[in-house]
Motif scaffolding. Sequence first.
Motif, PDB file in Angstrom:
ATOM      1  N   THR A 661      -6.681 -12.215  35.830  1.00  0.00           N
ATOM      2  CA  THR A 661      -7.901 -11.518  35.395  1.00  0.00           C
ATOM      3  C   THR A 661      -7.763 -11.036  33.952  1.00  0.00           C
ATOM      4  OG1 THR A 661      -7.018  -9.488  36.388  1.00  0.00           O
ATOM      5  CG2 THR A 661      -8.574 -10.779  37.703  1.00  0.00           C
ATOM      6  N   THR A 662      -6.539 -10.626  33.585  1.00  0.00           N
ATOM      7  CA  THR A 662      -6.299 -10.188  32.200  1.00  0.00           C
ATOM      8  C   THR A 662      -6.464 -11.352  31.243  1.00  0.00           C
ATOM      9  OG1 THR A 662      -4.743  -8.519  32.989  1.00  0.00           O
ATOM     10  CG2 THR A 662      -4.616  -9.111  30.659  1.00  0.00           C
ATOM     11  N   PHE A 663      -5.866 -12.499  31.602  1.00  0.00           N
ATOM     12  CA  PHE A 663      -5.965 -13.682  30.734  1.00  0.00           C
ATOM     13  C   PHE A 663      -7.417 -14.144  30.615  1.00  0.00           C
ATOM     14  CE2 PHE A 663      -1.397 -14.553  32.050  1.00  0.00           C
ATOM     15  CZ  PHE A 663      -0.869 -14.163  30.832  1.00  0.00           C
ATOM     16  N   PHE A 664      -8.143 -14.124  31.744  1.00  0.00           N
ATOM     17  CA  PHE A 664      -9.516 -14.610  31.728  1.00  0.00           C
ATOM     18  C   PHE A 664     -10.413 -13.678  30.906  1.00  0.00           C
ATOM     19  CE2 PHE A 664      -8.760 -16.651  36.156  1.00  0.00           C
ATOM     20  CZ  PHE A 664      -7.978 -17.634  35.556  1.00  0.00           C
ATOM     21  N   ALA A 665     -10.081 -12.377  30.921  1.00  0.00           N
ATOM     22  CA  ALA A 665     -10.908 -11.410  30.188  1.00  0.00           C
ATOM     23  C   ALA A 665     -10.664 -11.478  28.685  1.00  0.00           C
ATOM     24  CB  ALA A 665     -10.623  -9.996  30.702  1.00  0.00           C
ATOM     25  N   GLY A 666      -9.456 -11.874  28.288  1.00  0.00           N
ATOM     26  CA  GLY A 666      -9.138 -11.989  26.867  1.00  0.00           C
ATOM     27  C   GLY A 666      -8.929 -10.634  26.219  1.00  0.00           C
ATOM     28  N   GLY A 667      -8.932 -10.610  24.888  1.00  0.00           N
ATOM     29  CA  GLY A 667      -8.751  -9.357  24.160  1.00  0.00           C
ATOM     30  C   GLY A 667      -7.293  -8.974  24.006  1.00  0.00           C
ATOM     31  N   GLU A 668      -7.079  -7.734  23.565  1.00  0.00           N
ATOM     32  CA  GLU A 668      -5.707  -7.268  23.277  1.00  0.00           C
ATOM     33  C   GLU A 668      -4.827  -7.252  24.517  1.00  0.00           C
ATOM     34  OE1 GLU A 668      -2.788  -6.551  20.708  1.00  0.00           O
ATOM     35  OE2 GLU A 668      -4.892  -6.990  20.213  1.00  0.00           O
ATOM     36  N   PRO A 669      -5.325  -6.792  25.684  1.00  0.00           N
ATOM     37  CA  PRO A 669      -4.464  -6.816  26.878  1.00  0.00           C
ATOM     38  C   PRO A 669      -3.956  -8.231  27.194  1.00  0.00           C
ATOM     39  CG  PRO A 669      -6.366  -5.427  27.265  1.00  0.00           C
ATOM     40  CD  PRO A 669      -6.619  -6.131  25.963  1.00  0.00           C
ATOM     41  N   ALA A 670      -4.801  -9.231  26.965  1.00  0.00           N
ATOM     42  CA  ALA A 670      -4.386 -10.607  27.227  1.00  0.00           C
ATOM     43  C   ALA A 670      -3.276 -11.029  26.277  1.00  0.00           C
ATOM     44  CB  ALA A 670      -5.576 -11.554  27.117  1.00  0.00           C
ATOM     45  N   LYS A 671      -3.365 -10.589  25.015  1.00  0.00           N
ATOM     46  CA  LYS A 671      -2.323 -10.924  24.029  1.00  0.00           C
ATOM     47  C   LYS A 671      -0.983 -10.283  24.427  1.00  0.00           C
ATOM     48  CE  LYS A 671      -5.452 -11.457  20.077  1.00  0.00           C
ATOM     49  NZ  LYS A 671      -5.829 -10.923  18.748  1.00  0.00           N
ATOM     50  N   VAL A 672      -1.064  -9.037  24.872  1.00  0.00           N
ATOM     51  CA  VAL A 672       0.153  -8.349  25.291  1.00  0.00           C
ATOM     52  C   VAL A 672       0.783  -9.079  26.481  1.00  0.00           C
ATOM     53  CG1 VAL A 672       1.069  -6.221  26.308  1.00  0.00           C
ATOM     54  CG2 VAL A 672      -0.575  -6.109  24.421  1.00  0.00           C
TER      55      VAL A 672
END
Length: 874
Positions: A661-672
Amino acid sequence: MTENSQQQPAAPAPELPTQYAPAEVEGKLYERWVERGYFEADEKSGKEPYTVVIPPPNVTGSLHLGHAFEHTLIDALTRRKRMQGYETLWQPGMDHAGIATQNVVERELAKEGKSRHDLGREAFVERVWQWKAESGGQISGQMKRLGDGVAWSRERFTMDEGLSRAVQTIFKKLYDDELIYRAERIINWCPRCLTAISDIEVEYQEDDGELVSIRYGSGDAEIVVATTRAETMLGDTAVAVHPDDERYAHLVGTEIELPLTGRRIPVVADEHVDPEFGTGAVKVTPAHDPNDFEIGQRHGLPNLAVMDERAVITAHGPFQGLDRLEARSAIVAALRAEGRIVAEKRPYVHSVGHCSRCKTTIEPRLSLQWWVKVGPLAKEAGDAVRDGRVKIHPKEMEPRYFGWVDNLHDWCISRQLWWGHRIPVWYGPNGEVVCVGPDDEAPSGEGWHQDTDVLDTWFSSGLWPFSTLGWPERTPSVEKFYPNSVLVTGYDILFFWVARMMMFGMYAMDGVPPFHTIALHGMVRDQFGKKMSKSFGNAVNPLDWMDEYGSDAVRFTLARGANPGVDVPIGEDWVQGSRNFANKIWNATRFALMNGATVEGELPPAEQMSATDRWILSRLNATVAEVDAYYEDYQFAKLSDSLFHFAWDEVFDWYVELSKTTFFAGGEPAKVSARVLGEVLDVMLRLLHPVVPFVTETLWTTLTGKESLVIADWPKDSAFRDAEAEQEIGLVQQVVTEVRRFRSDQGLQSGQKVPARLTLDGTALAPHEAAIRQVLRLQPAGEGFHATASLPVAGARVELDLSGTIDVEAERKRLAKDLAAAEKEKAQAHGKLGNEAFLAKAPDNVVDKIRGRLAKADADIERITAQLAALPQK
């Protein structure tokens, strides 16, 4: 060679194919490793050495599962140590395998209608060298298939010039120190191969034979003896009884008649005889039995040989010229005709020694041979383990080692062969005996000749840890790489090869043992625990499995079964499972790369990470520490299992799934999370590499863009632990597990989407609702939602709308039946545990088992009750 700390980024690797194809990867990768010199060792480096010798396979051999098993373990150890920054030497080479190789070439000659005697010794030996050049050593290519990281430039052969010099040097040193001598003794003799053979070359099996009881003497001077080898009675020179056996006290010191021969032989008293066994009397044939030889030595009995080298009877009389087995029947018939047979038992099953090469029954035979006086050498070998200079692992194997070295008999080192190290002793015309060292000039002139025998193969392989490094010269390699760090070998040759290396190493190297540790493993068996053998039809060619499933799959299966000193069962379905694991690593890494997993830049600070990120990093470091501890204890099965469950369960099944869900949402949390996932894969692939080198190399170089995992740094435990994150994700796992179990119990498919309402407020689960829904396939509770099941779990509540998905009444009846069964089980367990009489008599393990049944029944009742409560009410 490129240093670990100096790896340079390579050109960006292409994207990973959709499927892993081992056959397209393994050969090319191995060639690249060898070309770049990754496995070579430099004695001039300042690094701490780590040395392991390969137990040298026979030049006649090919890779079998036992080789693959042992090589996998050694390769894992040396790959890890290389990554840790040690100057690592895995020393390769082959054994000339005297009798086995000679037999192979003699069979080739037989096809031409010739024998070695037609060629003569010199021409025959040249023919063997020719065979070695053309056909020998196929195992080297197979080792490369397996991925063995050996220093190929240092490959040695026990008959090469340097090792031959070492053999001649130590023979002369032992001879000059009066530790080698020539004498008549009983040896294992193969009438087919026409040579003495070592104990390890004798295979024992249960054969159908006959036990005949024969009456010697007559009247008051009558004794009955029993034998399975009636033909040897022609060579009897006494009958022995125990000194305290009153039945025969009147006969001790007298002579009785030996049937069929016309000879009279003495009755002697000897402590060796067991008065409780049989009649308490034994025939004594000193020239054809090792125990009888010892009795004969104690009593000054003559040694009367009645068979030649082909086991043909040479004794005068009607049996002369008969083969031993023909003579056996003829002698029993003749004794029967004279009324000398008291009893006959057929079949009489007993253990009989056979030549491991040609399967011929071994004949104990008195023979003039060369011997090593092992007493002082064996004492040093035992003391080195007793005082801790050498550790045997597992420690439980120490008594077996001491039982051998503390009771060693002198070692017969001569063999009646042409292929091997010829004994460096010359005999002169007037009885002179001269031992010649490698720098000595051999005697010449009329009447001088060299001993025709060669040395036992184990003599040269006993020098392996130091002769391969250039001894007897004190070469830089000897100084750097001796002693070996560890010897990895099977417990089955603990007595033979290991003991000989210990004795020779300490004798030749000024009391320094050849290894710090002896790590013993078991034997590979089939999946039912049965010994693998062509005759049993269960032997496996590991190359076939490598072709089908890849070398990594074979290696991982073998390592995962390797508990110290314990036999290893293996079946093809287990190799299939390991292939699936390799594919899982491939697919998960491919998914990670597609979602931006990276090793670029520093890891973000912990406060920028999600609990899921911190949890996986905490588990990663715990796994590093756990794997390190298992490696140091040679627990290959446990470290492999730890890596399997971390990779499959925690990384792929939990972290990747929870992070989607983090990867699909993208943004800074996905980068982390992408950076965390990259870190996890980087370290995980490093940890896996020593056991599964090919797939990990491909994935790691793609992930990092660097040169090779072979020279990458071994991971270190950063000491990062996050108990709070581990507890938080533990609650998430608990929710997911409970709901999955409930869904399964209701017969729902794993991918079937179900509307659900999650009440997570006020718990640590709140931030994970999206991930929980993703993993469990739970849709939002939309309009018209009707909660038909409610699950309290981990301080939260999950309500599901199962309308139309299950037959509630049928499910209620099924659960009620299961509940009744669980309550009955609980009552029975309670009853036994409350019975004082039962508890007083029952073994602890039985009581513990019943307590376990009670605990399981309680858990089942709790689970089923919750499921019933969760069902829609009427």
